[in-house]
Design a protein around this motif. Structure first.
Motif, mmCIF file in Angstrom:
data_model
loop_
_atom_site.group_PDB
_atom_site.id
_atom_site.type_symbol
_atom_site.label_atom_id
_atom_site.label_comp_id
_atom_site.label_asym_id
_atom_site.label_seq_id
_atom_site.Cartn_x
_atom_site.Cartn_y
_atom_site.Cartn_z
ATOM 1 N N ALA A 98 0.833 -0.994 -0.065
ATOM 2 C CA ALA A 98 -0.025 0.151 -0.082
ATOM 3 C C ALA A 98 0.746 1.038 0.027
ATOM 4 N N LYS A 99 2.085 1.000 0.097
ATOM 5 C CA LYS A 99 3.064 2.205 0.039
ATOM 6 C C LYS A 99 2.896 3.215 1.363
ATOM 7 N N PRO A 101 11.342 -1.472 -7.091
ATOM 8 C CA PRO A 101 10.370 -0.600 -6.541
ATOM 9 C C PRO A 101 8.854 -0.508 -7.153
ATOM 10 N N LEU A 102 8.735 -1.395 -8.074
ATOM 11 C CA LEU A 102 7.565 -1.516 -8.867
ATOM 12 C C LEU A 102 6.414 -2.215 -7.908
ATOM 13 N N PHE A 103 6.928 -3.003 -7.129
ATOM 14 C CA PHE A 103 6.044 -3.721 -6.014
ATOM 15 C C PHE A 103 5.684 -2.877 -4.868
ATOM 16 N N ILE A 104 6.299 -2.041 -4.611
ATOM 17 C CA ILE A 104 5.896 -1.087 -3.386
ATOM 18 C C ILE A 104 4.930 0.047 -4.066
ATOM 19 N N GLY A 105 3.753 -0.386 -3.511
ATOM 20 C CA GLY A 105 2.605 0.364 -4.119
ATOM 21 C C GLY A 105 1.787 -0.371 -5.112
ATOM 22 N N SER A 106 2.088 -1.626 -5.241
ATOM 23 C CA SER A 106 1.809 -2.465 -6.076
ATOM 24 C C SER A 106 0.069 -2.902 -5.750
ATOM 25 N N GLU A 107 -0.173 -3.031 -4.545
ATOM 26 C CA GLU A 107 -1.444 -3.005 -4.078
ATOM 27 C C GLU A 107 -1.953 -4.265 -4.352
ATOM 28 N N LEU A 150 0.273 -6.933 -8.900
ATOM 29 C CA LEU A 150 1.261 -7.598 -9.802
ATOM 30 C C LEU A 150 1.667 -9.089 -9.161
ATOM 31 N N ILE A 203 13.662 -2.601 -10.828
ATOM 32 C CA ILE A 203 12.350 -3.064 -11.079
ATOM 33 C C ILE A 203 11.647 -3.350 -9.601
ATOM 34 N N GLU A 225 8.930 3.124 1.269
ATOM 35 C CA GLU A 225 9.744 3.068 0.118
ATOM 36 C C GLU A 225 11.247 3.363 0.427
ATOM 37 N N ASP A 226 11.393 4.114 1.588
ATOM 38 C CA ASP A 226 12.807 4.172 2.044
ATOM 39 C C ASP A 226 13.470 3.186 2.835
ATOM 40 N N GLY A 245 -2.802 5.132 -0.270
ATOM 41 C CA GLY A 245 -2.828 4.368 -1.606
ATOM 42 C C GLY A 245 -4.019 4.381 -2.423
#
Lengths: 545, 545
Positions: A218-219, A263-269, A272, A261, A232-233, A504
């Motif tokens: 959900a970032k 970071p694409l999973f951070i916020g992917s909810e 993916l 790639i 994300e940090d 999110g």
């Protein structure tokens, strides 16, 4: 307090523990009735839409029996739940629209099965079958999403990771990292780290009912994000199972191995794949060194200017750093019975007037000398903006009650009040205008409380977090919310706020994504999803509408 | 010094200014001859492979004339270069293998045309044509890549962004951001910011010959990255033209608008599109507050342990933070004539012995009280590891000569020495083993200098930066390098180092990417490229081999 009936809608909509009920105290009730104009006599009205009925679904499991048998073979019968209560429980998060539907005892679209996989191999097989048979599947933690991030519009599988995928995998004290399975809860992870003398530093409002995987998917951002960073940090590496295979990156502090790639999973909810493991930074636990302060300003504009000057001051960072606007400050003062006290009169005499003054909360962690150094710097900076230190007690109190506010939604909704929060991020140059215009939109509704704070602070900007409380249209409460919420999002976007800073997107904000991100960027996101999830089975409807 | 001939291979291979030649002084020559075993009499041998021949290509432009005419229509004849010298100049970066080829006056694969577009609209049209006609195109800044990041194996277009796309677009003092076109050089951008009282804080070794777009595309790190961050920590938003359209994100301090695709362009090395604009964080210029220190340790292990304790100490961050291993420390002492001096004898008497001792350089920027606070904390931490402060002068000297070392490669290669650098990142728990094993590999070559430093420091790990100087096989210098370099990369990977921390991948490291990142992750990267660059015209060969 215990609810009499078992397995009610009420137990599903309740924040956190289904058996724990929070009540407004008399001071709270009085404050609310004053602010939203409910006559005193009405405060003890019968509960609005209590949702106390026991859940019974007249919707059978939609999956063909042979598929159910196959899933049973994979995980064992003990890892599949199909009761009506469980299906409703796993159909929703804590989005206001969902709560209102549950109060109306409306059947949301439930999953067919709730599966609690025992290991990654089972997840891999489940995803293969879902891909093959085009069955929707939603990875779930503790379902505290407030943007309708979990949900199964066409049935399918709720993949509950909390039952078994909840272990610490490794802890590296030299490199200061922890690797854990995604279904571990925030409190369990933090307790483990504390026992080693460390902390993860991530404390979202939903901390008690959140999981590591949920944080990442959900970032989110924690209450101490200004010092410890946003999620994300904190993530160094992760492992995710997708319908197209496993994505896992090695753990490095930083690298330049082409474009990254992970970071694409951070916020992917969950759109993916299923995040199964995460390696996070941890820090030494320094609560004993904590320096706290609370400062009052004559208005929000000065508080914000002081906050910006501090965060751009290159003298170190506070961990909790928070300012409340005049209305949030006033509500807090009233709720705590501070209004009209001797101290209040003294502050007023000094020019810190009700309906203008604004509070700042500061808490710094880290090295002992550092925490007092930073707090002193903030205090001296604040002075230049008319800020006056009022001791550390309000901040200590705030920290004690840090997870409290989410529990208040239930008793407020019981009074027939629409109450929700919405949040956004903006650059400093745009903060004041955004704050004013969103307030104007919200306050245009009669008898409406609109409180705002900044609680995640960056050199270049900050978040704005709005809480509103307003009498709902009792004849059409869902439609009332839907229209008001849509206008609110439109107002934020028209004033250059982000669609979200840390809640999110889910399904609640997905309809705005394409316009907000631009068509080509949105196409690229869809192309990435297509590569990993060719049949679109992963959390369908989230992010992409 | 001026070179006699114009348009030589030498001018192309030279670091930076083609007319500026750097010489080793007598002290330097003596040090090198001692270390790599060249007899004194040979030091003044004729220059090895001088590459002083004037460039003439017997390779005509490969593009059909109608395409050349079309490109001329788009940008005007004044923005197209086709001379032999220009074609060779734009065919290569500063990778050792490229320099060695140029010294041998070997024709690299040159671009057909060098185009200097005037604006974004021209770039858009050029990319459309390249996509349509399947013509390779490589966005170029100042071509200081040391991993063969620029190059056109099958001819095509070198898109030089430095001629016209070099303007500041906007500067926001409230939000502390600058937006500039990607072809602006590091010094131009920094000079502008300094004039406003700000800095970007990004000072890669190649700073003098670097561009904003290059920083982002190559995912670099500056000398002060420990305080200011790596480039990926500095970029807030960007605009990129791809063969499939424009990708541009709005500028927020942070957000949670689903998964973020902007970071895909950081480290994309020209393979996804042309970055045309970047919005960067900036900080107030605080050089006047700088606190410097230099500390000597008895060995590298203690220096590294002290460094780790500081960076995990939660008391603030230094900006320049650097330790040299025993061999780098020794070479520096010899080159500066420190060895054998009175001060050297005093240090030796205190136990800081040659071939063991290790230097730490510290420079802190920011608020005046903060800089001395952090330096004091580092000094007191260092003491616990046997560190002894030797004043701030060595660090001030280091800062004065901060861009110097890249100029030394030319005179060293003139002596017939293979000299190159290679860098990696690792977690703290793995740093010492990685350092030792890579050293063992390099030192297995006779008469070889192997120097190492840590210069980009994180809570969870750091980079390792190796410089080696070794007599080359003069009969087959290119092959000698190729074999040695491949073994070096294999050694780093076998010891869990990253493929790069900040040099990037280019073509030099692309062959290792698939194995290093894992097949599924690599497939996802290719899928992203395919979406944005369906015909594979963007910098072909970089990253993906």
């Amino acid at each position: 307090m215990k609810s009499k009936l078992k397995n009610t809608y009420r137990q599903v909509l309740r924040w956190g523990n289904p058996h724990y009920e929070e009540k407004l105290n008399e001071q709270g009730k009085k404050t609310i009735q004053d602010l939203v104009g409910i006559p005193v006599t009405e405060v003890n009205l019968p509960t609005f839409l209590p949702g106390e009925k026991e859940i019974t679904l007249d919707k059978p499991i939609g999956l063909p029996p042979k598929y159910v048998l196959e899933f049973t073979d994979i995980v064992g019968a003990e890892n599949i739940k199909t009761s009506d209560f469980d299906r409703v429980k796993h159909s929703a998060g804590k989005f206001y629209g969902e709560l209102m539907q549950l109060r109306q005892e409306q059947v949301l679209t439930p999953p067919d099965l709730i599966i609690t996989p025992s290991d990654e191999a089972q997840i891999e097989t489940i995803l293969q079958r879902c891909q093959q048979w085009k069955i929707p599947v939603v990875p779930q933690g503790l379902r505290s999403s407030v943007t309708k991030g979990v949900g199964l519009p066409d049935g399918g599988i709720a993949l509950d990771l909390t039952a078994h995928l909840n272990q610490i995998i490794s802890f590296d004290e030299v490199s200061q990292t922890v690797t854990a399975q995604s279904g571990i809860t925030g409190p369990t992870l933090e307790k483990f780290l504390n026992s080693k003398g460390y902390t993860c530093g991530h404390f979202p409002q939903s901390f008690e009912f959140s999981t590591l995987g949920g944080w990442v998917a959900a970032k989110g951002a924690g209450q101490c994000s200004t010092g410890y960073g946003k999620i994300e940090d904190m993530v160094l590496s992760l492992k995710a199972y997708t319908p197209s295979g496993i994505i896992q990156n090695e753990t490095y502090p930083k690298s330049a191995q082409g474009f990254d790639i992970m970071p694409l999973f951070i916020g992917s909810e969950g759109t993916l794949g299923v995040i199964t493991q995460v390696t996070m930074k941890v820090r030494k636990l320094t609560i004993k060194n904590r320096s706290n302060a609370c400062i009052i300003f004559k208005d929000f504009e000065n508080a914000a200017a002081a906050m910006r000057t501090c965060i751009q001051g290159q003298f170190g960072l506070p961990h909790l750093f928070r300012i409340s606007d005049h209305e949030e400050t006033e509500v807090a003062f009233r709720m705590k019975g501070f209004e009209g006290s001797f101290s209040d009169k003294a502050l007023q005499a000094l020019g810190y007037k009700p309906n203008s003054r604004a509070l700042m909360f500061i808490s710094v962690e880290g090295d002992k000398d550092y925490t007092s150094f930073v707090v002193d710097k903030i205090k001296s900076t604040a002075k230049k903006f008319g800020g006056r230190s009022i001791g550390s007690k309000p901040t200590r109190k705030w920290l004690e009650q840090r997870y409290h506010s989410a529990y208040m939604r239930e008793p407020l909704m019981d009074l027939g009040l629409m109450t929700d929060t919405i949040e956004t991020a903006a650059m400093w140059a745009n903060i004041e205008k955004l704050w004013k215009n969103v307030r104007t939109y919200i306050k245009a509704r009669p008898n409406t409380v609109c409180m705002c704070h900044i609680s995640h602070v960056y050199e270049n900007g900050a978040n704005l977090y709005f809480t509103f409380i307003t009498p709902t249209d009792k004849t059409a409460p869902s439609e009332d919310y839907k229209t008001f919420h849509a206008g609110l999002v439109d107002t934020i976007l028209a004033n250059k706020g982000s669609l979200s800073h840390h809640h999110g997107i889910g399904r609640a904000l997905a309809p705005w994504m394409k316009e907000k991100l631009g068509e080509r960027s949105f196409e690229l996101m869809k192309s990435i999803k297509k590569d990993l999830d060719p049949n679109g089975v992963m959390n369908p409807g989230a992010l992409f509408d």
